[in-house]
Design an enzyme around this catalytic site. Structure first.
Site, short mmCIF file in Angstrom:
data_model
loop_
_atom_site.label_atom_id
_atom_site.label_comp_id
_atom_site.label_asym_id
_atom_site.label_seq_id
_atom_site.Cartn_x
_atom_site.Cartn_y
_atom_site.Cartn_z
N GLU A 35 42.03 18.60 -120.70
CA GLU A 35 43.21 18.81 -121.17
C GLU A 35 43.34 19.22 -122.53
OE1 GLU A 35 42.68 16.60 -118.61
OE2 GLU A 35 43.90 17.39 -116.93
N HIS A 67 51.76 9.90 -111.14
CA HIS A 67 51.83 11.45 -110.67
C HIS A 67 53.12 11.78 -110.53
CE1 HIS A 67 47.38 11.37 -110.57
NE2 HIS A 67 47.33 12.59 -110.08
C1 TPP Z 1 43.59 13.80 -116.73
C2 TPP Z 1 43.92 14.64 -115.31
N1 TPP Z 1 43.55 15.76 -115.29
C3 TPP Z 1 43.55 16.20 -114.03
C4 TPP Z 1 43.95 15.52 -112.92
C5 TPP Z 1 44.13 16.18 -111.54
N2 TPP Z 1 42.86 15.71 -110.82
C6 TPP Z 1 42.91 15.12 -109.91
S1 TPP Z 1 41.14 14.59 -109.09
C7 TPP Z 1 40.61 16.05 -110.11
C8 TPP Z 1 39.48 16.39 -109.55
C9 TPP Z 1 38.23 15.32 -110.13
O1 TPP Z 1 37.06 15.71 -109.77
P1 TPP Z 1 35.92 14.89 -109.79
O2 TPP Z 1 35.92 14.11 -111.05
O3 TPP Z 1 34.74 15.58 -109.53
O4 TPP Z 1 35.99 13.60 -108.60
P2 TPP Z 1 36.30 14.01 -107.26
O5 TPP Z 1 38.03 14.16 -106.81
O6 TPP Z 1 35.48 14.89 -106.99
O7 TPP Z 1 35.68 12.53 -106.46
C10 TPP Z 1 41.69 16.31 -110.72
C11 TPP Z 1 41.46 17.75 -111.60
C12 TPP Z 1 44.01 14.14 -113.21
N3 TPP Z 1 44.36 13.39 -111.97
N4 TPP Z 1 43.68 13.67 -114.29
#
Ligand code: TPP
Ligand code: MG
Lengths: 326, 342
Positions: free
Chosen positions: A60, A129
């Protein structure tokens, strides 16, 4: 004229501006190939290509920082921060960088950019959220804050935000994405700093924003049908700049004012509006200005609890009725 | 850039030295996580679970292998994809499902929800829904252990996508320079939300290829093999408890379902899911145990026992009242309430 959902209106507004000005670019997490996690940017990658519609990493600070650098040097970026809550991880740009640049540089450098976020509750997403963060943004001189409640306003206000020379935080309500409304064909351009009177009424003014707008309209219907109370419902739409004329004019007509805010009570946007009314329209008031808000709590996840926390139609009706009959 | 979607075997494969009891424990854990997540999914479809939810179907070996290597008192820090890690530490299924369903018997009585499972008595120090937030927090818990001379280790689970946020880099550097007893476990399931991690990351291995920048060993393992996860974790724990500092372990794995309940995962290239299902951690583990001479009936009995546990938990949750209104205003401040003025 077309029936569009609120989320389709976001894409329509962005497309309108990208087609008009090649300096308009879009960046954010999952906005390109996937069309956004809220499906609000569907089709833009296909229409404008990967040089103008960028999928970013979960970074971000890089999203907002890069948007700022690009804006300072000639582009008109639209940056998506998926959930408004995540402004917390890149707050430096909101608080320290965007809003102060023009002033600190004595007008040399501007930040004409838009930060779009999914804002607000109702989806049972829990405390991190679901927040309504208008007041996280409206406290900084130099930053503008807009939050539309209908598809047509989404298109027009988004266009106005993109064309504005100052940084604008554009808060889209997550619980409104699926709602529909009429949107005229052709270019739509609205004006920041204009509120809209959605329903006239003689007895009280209701000031609302985002998801609280349809709830206030419903409450006004009930108050009229069941209690003969006429409420003027104003969609504030733009907190900075604020349409003080429209608001004070209505208060002068009705003599009573209620804010309906989704944010927790402390320092919600309504407190600033009520303070202006107290200063500038005190003698128009026939009774206290009342704020209807989420209480001073983080939002719970369970549906039964979340429904109790955020102002409901019923609560709006009861509070207004009670206050007017007191 | 396209992500290499063929499942790669771990590049570091430690072997041997796992007791039969430990192996059965890991089998049992994986079956538990599998069945619990499947039940959670079914309950969504029945609309008994609202909101969102992020399942670990396909990623069970990481949670099971890690938990099997942990001691009571070690601390887990999880993401929103935290059901499996929470259950693996011994939190009852009923409490987790109850929380997802917003029932009064839920772990936090519905106040936290699916993304925030927390059970301090089990060492689950929280599930964090802001990507990256918990890495520095885990450092702080590890710092306390170092400062107080406590022997517990903090374990922080996160995804591939989290390695691109500033907090990841700040935490790794902080932990490495202070030699903190923390183990960072990166579950690389190839995707951030809907975007392939390879599209938005400068290196091939989002965790492993960053380790060197913080003076740490590059560890990339087969995250679908509970034994490999277990043995790697054991080494990392020993290092942490010996005061030698943190480890960063990248576990290669795959989620069988979409990112969250809203996601049909249409962005996956055809065949990718099938290829990974051939390497399903639960079936692989079962086959291995059978090859090693564990009777099929023993394993079937475990499956059946877990099935009963999940059924009983589901029934208990369905019978439980929905969470009560009086807790809406509690625990905002330490005095128990939410009042901020007199
Ligand atoms: C700071 C932030 N940015 C964006 C999000 C939205 N978001 C939630 S899960 C996710 C993907 C995360 O991917 P990863 O770290 O690979 O974990 P996975 O969900 O695959 O277990 C995103 C972009 C968030 N929760 N927090
Ligand atoms: Mg991932």
């Amino acid at each position: 004229m077309a029936q569009l959902t609120y989320r389709e209106a976001v894409a329509r507004g962005i497309a309108q501006e990208m087609a008009r000005d090649e300096n308009v670019v879009l960046l954010g997490e999952d906005v390109a190939k996937a069309g956004g996690v809220f499906k609000a940017t569907v089709g833009l990658l296909e229409q404008f290509g990967p040089n103008r519609v960028l999928d970013t990493p979960i970074s971000e600070q890089a999203i907002l920082g890069a948007a700022m650098g690009a804006a300072m040097t000639g582009l008109r970026p639209i940056a998506e921060i998926m959930f408004a809550d995540f402004l917390g991880v890149c707050y430096d740009y909101i608080a320290n960088e965007f809003p102060k640049t023009r002033y600190m540089t004595n007008g040399q450098v501007g930040c004409p950019l838009v930060v779009r976020c999914g804002n607000g509750g109702g989806a049972r997403f829990g405390a991190q959220h679901s927040q309504s963060v208008e007041n996280w943004c409206m406290q900084f001189p130099g930053l503008k804050v807009v939050s539309p409640s209908s598809p047509v306003d989404v298109v027009g206000l988004l266009a106005a935000a993109v064309r504005d020379p100052d940084p604008v935080v554009f808060l889209e309500h997550k619980s409104l994405y699926a709602t529909k409304g009429e949107v005229p064909d052709g270019e739509i351009l609205d004006t920041l700093g204009t509120a809209k009177i959605l329903r006239p009424g003689r007895d009280a003014t209701i000031l609302a924003l985002g998801l609280m707008v349809p709830r206030s309209l419903q409450a006004a219907d009930v108050l009229w049908a069941e209690h003969g109370i006429g409420c003027e419902v104003i969609d504030v739409r733009s907190l900075v700049p604020l349409d003080t004329q429209c608001i004070l004019g209505s208060v002068a007509r009705t003599g009573r004012v209620f804010t309906v805010e989704e944010n927790p009570r402390q320092l919600g946007w309504g407190s600033e509006l009520v303070s202006i009314i107290a200063d500038e329209a005190f003698y128009d008031l026939d009774g206290p200005a009342v704020r209807i808000t989420t209480p001073n709590i983080p939002l719970p996840a369970a549906d039964a609890l979340e429904d109790l926390a955020i102002p409901s139609v019923n609560r709006i009706v009861e509070m207004i009725r009670h206050s007017l009959s007191a | 850039m396209t992500q290499k979607t063929r499942p790669t075997a771990g590049e570091t494969v430690p072997t041997g030295g796992i007791s039969p009891d430990k192996r059965l424990e890991m089998y049992r854990l994986q079956v538990l996580l599998r069945q619990a997540e499947q039940r959670a999914y079914d309950l969504f479809l029945e609309n008994k679970i609202k909101g969102t939810s992020h399942l670990s179907l396909g990623q069970e070996a990481v949670a099971a292998g890690a938990a099997a290597a942990m001691r009571p008192g070690d601390l887990s820090f999880c993401t929103y994809r935290g059901h499996a890690h929470t259950l693996a530490r011994g939190v009852p299924v009923e409490k987790v499902l109850g929380e997802l369903m917003g029932r009064d018997n839920g772990l936090m009585r519905g106040k936290g929800g699916s993304m925030h499972l927390t059970s301090v008595e089990h060492g689950v120090m929280g599930s964090y829904a802001i990507v990256g937030a918990h890495l520095p927090i885990a450092c702080g818990a590890a710092w306390r252990a170092q400062y107080k001379g406590d022997s517990d280790v903090s374990v922080c689970f996160f995804g591939d996508g989290a390695t691109n946020i500033g907090a990841f880099h700040e935490a790794l550097n902080f932990a490495a320079c202070r030699k903190l007893p923390v183990v960072f476990v990166c579950e690389n399931n190839l995707y951030m939300e809907y975007t392939p991690i390879a599209d938005v990351t400068a290196v091939k291995h989002p965790g492993g290829d960053r380790a060197g920048a913080y003076g740490l060993e590059r560890i990339v393992i087969d995250g679908n093999d509970a034994d490999v996860v277990y043995l790697t974790m054991v080494k990392a724990f020993a290092r942490a408890r010996a005061g030698e500092g943190p480890s960063l372990i990248e576990c290669l794995t795959y989620r069988h379902s979409g990112h969250s309940r809203a996601d049909p995962a249409k962005y996956r290239p055809p065949g990718e899911l099938d290829r990974w299902k051939e390497r399903d951690p639960v079936s692989i583990y079962r086959r291995r145990l059978e090859t090693q001479g564990v009777a099929a009936e023993t394993l079937d009995a475990i499956d059946a026992e877990i099935h009963r546990i999940i059924d009983d938990a589901t029934k208990a949750c369905e019978a439980a009242p929905s969470t009560s209104a009086d807790i809406l205003f509690t625990d905002v401040y330490a005095d128990g309430g939410c009042s901020w003025r007199n």
